[in-house]
Design an enzyme around this catalytic site. Structure first.
Site, PDB file in Angstrom:
ATOM      1  N   ALA A   1       0.813  -1.226   0.000  1.00 25.77           N
ATOM      2  CA  ALA A   1       0.000   0.000   0.000  1.00 25.77           C
ATOM      3  C   ALA A   1       0.843   1.272   0.000  1.00 25.77           C
ATOM      4  CB  ALA A   1      -0.920  -0.004   1.230  1.00 25.77           C
TER       5      ALA A   1
ATOM      6  N   ILE B   1      -0.194   1.345  -7.383  1.00 31.11           N
ATOM      7  CA  ILE B   1      -1.625   1.021  -7.358  1.00 31.11           C
ATOM      8  C   ILE B   1      -2.122   0.814  -5.922  1.00 31.11           C
ATOM      9  CG2 ILE B   1      -3.252  -0.795  -8.022  1.00 31.11           C
ATOM     10  CD1 ILE B   1      -1.248  -1.087 -10.548  1.00 31.11           C
TER      11      ILE B   1
ATOM     12  N   TYR C   1       7.552 -14.182 -13.968  1.00 35.52           N
ATOM     13  CA  TYR C   1       6.505 -13.195 -13.653  1.00 35.52           C
ATOM     14  C   TYR C   1       5.158 -13.679 -14.195  1.00 35.52           C
ATOM     15  CZ  TYR C   1       3.921  -8.768 -13.390  1.00 35.52           C
ATOM     16  OH  TYR C   1       2.979  -7.792 -13.104  1.00 35.52           O
TER      17      TYR C   1
HETATM   18  N1  LIG Z   1       1.949  -1.226 -13.023  1.00 35.87           N
HETATM   19  C1  LIG Z   1       1.468  -2.014 -13.967  1.00 35.87           C
HETATM   20  O1  LIG Z   1       1.438  -1.664 -15.163  1.00 35.87           O
HETATM   21  C2  LIG Z   1       0.962  -3.369 -13.618  1.00 35.87           C
HETATM   22  C3  LIG Z   1       0.459  -4.180 -14.648  1.00 35.87           C
HETATM   23  C4  LIG Z   1      -0.058  -5.424 -14.328  1.00 35.87           C
HETATM   24  C5  LIG Z   1      -0.090  -5.856 -13.023  1.00 35.87           C
HETATM   25  N2  LIG Z   1       0.433  -5.062 -12.029  1.00 35.87           N
HETATM   26  C6  LIG Z   1       0.397  -5.574 -10.664  1.00 35.87           C
HETATM   27  O2  LIG Z   1      -0.035  -4.566  -9.774  1.00 35.87           O
HETATM   28  C7  LIG Z   1       0.490  -4.831  -8.460  1.00 35.87           C
HETATM   29  C8  LIG Z   1       0.995  -3.539  -7.848  1.00 35.87           C
HETATM   30  O3  LIG Z   1       2.131  -3.116  -8.565  1.00 35.87           O
HETATM   31  P1  LIG Z   1       2.463  -1.585  -8.868  1.00 35.87           P
HETATM   32  O4  LIG Z   1       2.405  -1.415 -10.339  1.00 35.87           O
HETATM   33  O5  LIG Z   1       1.685  -0.694  -8.005  1.00 35.87           O
HETATM   34  O6  LIG Z   1       4.026  -1.579  -8.474  1.00 35.87           O
HETATM   35  P2  LIG Z   1       4.841  -0.844  -7.313  1.00 35.87           P
HETATM   36  O7  LIG Z   1       4.620   0.618  -7.361  1.00 35.87           O
HETATM   37  O8  LIG Z   1       6.242  -1.353  -7.432  1.00 35.87           O
HETATM   38  O9  LIG Z   1       4.165  -1.434  -6.004  1.00 35.87           O
HETATM   39  C9  LIG Z   1       4.401  -2.777  -5.625  1.00 35.87           C
HETATM   40  C10 LIG Z   1       4.195  -2.884  -4.137  1.00 35.87           C
HETATM   41  O10 LIG Z   1       4.493  -4.236  -3.733  1.00 35.87           O
HETATM   42  C11 LIG Z   1       5.370  -4.167  -2.621  1.00 35.87           C
HETATM   43  N3  LIG Z   1       6.178  -5.364  -2.439  1.00 35.87           N
HETATM   44  C12 LIG Z   1       7.134  -5.863  -3.234  1.00 35.87           C
HETATM   45  N4  LIG Z   1       7.713  -6.924  -2.653  1.00 35.87           N
HETATM   46  C13 LIG Z   1       7.102  -7.119  -1.467  1.00 35.87           C
HETATM   47  C14 LIG Z   1       7.255  -8.025  -0.396  1.00 35.87           C
HETATM   48  N5  LIG Z   1       8.213  -8.963  -0.395  1.00 35.87           N
HETATM   49  N6  LIG Z   1       6.430  -7.931   0.672  1.00 35.87           N
HETATM   50  C15 LIG Z   1       5.489  -6.963   0.729  1.00 35.87           C
HETATM   51  N7  LIG Z   1       5.308  -6.051  -0.235  1.00 35.87           N
HETATM   52  C16 LIG Z   1       6.119  -6.123  -1.319  1.00 35.87           C
HETATM   53  C17 LIG Z   1       6.234  -2.951  -2.905  1.00 35.87           C
HETATM   54  O11 LIG Z   1       6.940  -2.540  -1.767  1.00 35.87           O
HETATM   55  P3  LIG Z   1       8.258  -1.594  -1.917  1.00 35.87           P
HETATM   56  O12 LIG Z   1       7.768  -0.218  -2.269  1.00 35.87           O
HETATM   57  O13 LIG Z   1       8.851  -1.686  -0.564  1.00 35.87           O
HETATM   58  O14 LIG Z   1       9.092  -2.193  -3.010  1.00 35.87           O
HETATM   59  C18 LIG Z   1       5.158  -1.983  -3.347  1.00 35.87           C
HETATM   60  O15 LIG Z   1       4.492  -1.452  -2.234  1.00 35.87           O
HETATM   61  C19 LIG Z   1       1.521  -5.940  -8.630  1.00 35.87           C
HETATM   62  O16 LIG Z   1       0.956  -7.163  -8.201  1.00 35.87           O
HETATM   63  C20 LIG Z   1       1.758  -5.985 -10.123  1.00 35.87           C
HETATM   64  O17 LIG Z   1       2.147  -7.269 -10.576  1.00 35.87           O
HETATM   65  C21 LIG Z   1       0.946  -3.825 -12.299  1.00 35.87           C
END
Ligand SMILES: NC(=O)c1ccc[n+]([C@@H]2O[C@H](COP(=O)([O-])OP(=O)(O)OC[C@H]3O[C@@H](n4cnc5c(N)ncnc54)[C@H](OP(=O)(O)O)[C@@H]3O)[C@@H](O)[C@H]2O)c1
Length: 319
Positions: A23, A27, A177
């Site tokens: 969080a 997203i 992934y």
């Molecule tokens: N962005 C896109 O275009 C996209 C597309 C398809 C799917 N998604 C999915 O959307 C979700 C959110 O991603 P996002 O795009 O918002 O990316 P993001 O900004 O990198 O956020 C990812 C979050 O997951 C946390 N995280 C990573 N490893 C973790 C762990 N070991 N334990 C607990 N938390 C952890 C991160 O923490 P830190 O900040 O500490 O690293 C961050 O808060 C993911 O599941 C991703 O696969 C995103």
């Protein structure tokens, strides 16, 4: 489902507890902000307490009276998942919504504290364990509660390699992934079938954000020390991606819209599912394989030691 659903249509969530993993960024951060604006107590489940505190501060500056609780959760360590679930159990009582959102993408091969390949371990196994441990609190909520699991359009090219789940023999960062994101959907659908078979009033729903400009695209290049790939990702994001606020809409819709049903998959309605407003979308044939879903469930239970206690069998299917 409307074509222009926005957060204005979220119900009043005063008195409800919502847990969002990851969080502090992207997203998850935007979803936490929207849940807080709707009045929920948002448990921000984050691996880094400093980044989490900064994110909570940003939400508080934006949403007067936001009700937030920052709790440490490292999905790359089952001990941390168990400790988090114990704290939530003791401190927050019933849960209305669990958003399994945190994730990592296309990182070099590393292992979690429990020896799982990181993408499978964090994106799928950590959330499998977390959901099972929090299920009693979701069941406690009077009326319907929901588990929303974040997948990706990339699941469509994924396969689950049961012979080499941890990529020990052959590791491709994108394959891993895609496998983890297919696993997210196999899990979401199997969980819903098991909840229905056991007459449990909890819905399990999948979603994906399209393409959103977040930190997700930077973690792999950072770990590889590749400034060039990091820069290329930033350019691609600025040209093609939608905002994280937009990217959060499918998860928020899946979590709160009244016409959502268990086993739905929600994503953006625009070209190639990359952007737009949330609507019910289709997922790959592989994501609907009941045989793979049951096998993945059994492996996940074995690897994490988490038993959901949903023992009545789901309808048989040869697929
Ligand atoms: N962005 C896109 O275009 C996209 C597309 C398809 C799917 N998604 C999915 O959307 C979700 C959110 O991603 P996002 O795009 O918002 O990316 P993001 O900004 O990198 O956020 C990812 C979050 O997951 C946390 N995280 C990573 N490893 C973790 C762990 N070991 N334990 C607990 N938390 C952890 C991160 O923490 P830190 O900040 O500490 O690293 C961050 O808060 C993911 O599941 C991703 O696969 C995103």
């Amino acid at each position: 489902m409307t074509e222009t659903w926005t957060t204005d249509e979220m119900p009043d969530l005063a008195g409800e507890t919502v847990v969002v993993t990851g969080a502090n960024s992207g997203i998850g951060l935007e979803a936490a902000r929207a849940f807080a604006r709707a009045g929920a107590l948002v448990v921000m489940a984050c691996r880094n307490e400093e980044r989490a505190a900064a994110a909570a501060g940003a939400i508080r500056a934006d949403v007067a009276g936001a009700s937030l609780a920052v709790e440490k959760l490292d999905l790359a360590a089952l001990a941390s998942v168990r400790a988090f679930a114990d704290r939530v159990d003791a401190a927050y009582g019933e849960i209305r919504v669990l958003c399994n959102n945190a994730g990592v993408m296309a990182v070099p091969r590393r292992e979690t504290a429990d020896g799982f390949e990181t993408q499978f371990g964090v994106n799928h196994l950590g959330h499998y364990a977390l959901t099972g441990l929090l299920l009693p609190r979701l069941i406690d909520a009077s009326g319907e509660s929901r588990v929303v699991t974040q997948s990706s359009g990339v699941h469509e090219v994924g396969t689950v390699d049961f012979e080499d789940l941890m990529g020990e023999r052959d590791y491709g960062k994108w394959d891993a992934y895609a496998q983890s994101k297919l696993a997210n959907l196999l899990f979401a659908y199997e969980l819903d079938r098991r909840l229905r078979a056991n007459d449990v009033d909890v819905l399990s729903v999948g979603c994906h954000p399209g393409y959103a400009d977040t930190n997700l695209q930077q973690r792999g290049p950072e770990m590889e020390g590749s400034t060039l790939r990091g820069a290329a990702m930033r350019v691609a994001n600025s040209l093609l991606a939608q905002s994280p606020t937009r990217g959060a809409l499918p998860m928020l819709y899946a979590a709160t819209a009244p016409d959502v049903e268990g086993g739905d998959y929600v994503g953006p309605d625009g070209p190639l599912g990359m952007r737009g407003h949330p609507e019910r979308v289709a997922s790959s044939g592989a994501s609907h394989s009941r045989r793979d879903a049951r096998r993945l469930w059994a492996v996940s239970a074995d690897l994490t030691g988490v038993d959901y206690g949903l023992d009545r069998p789901t309808a048989a299917s040869a697929r």
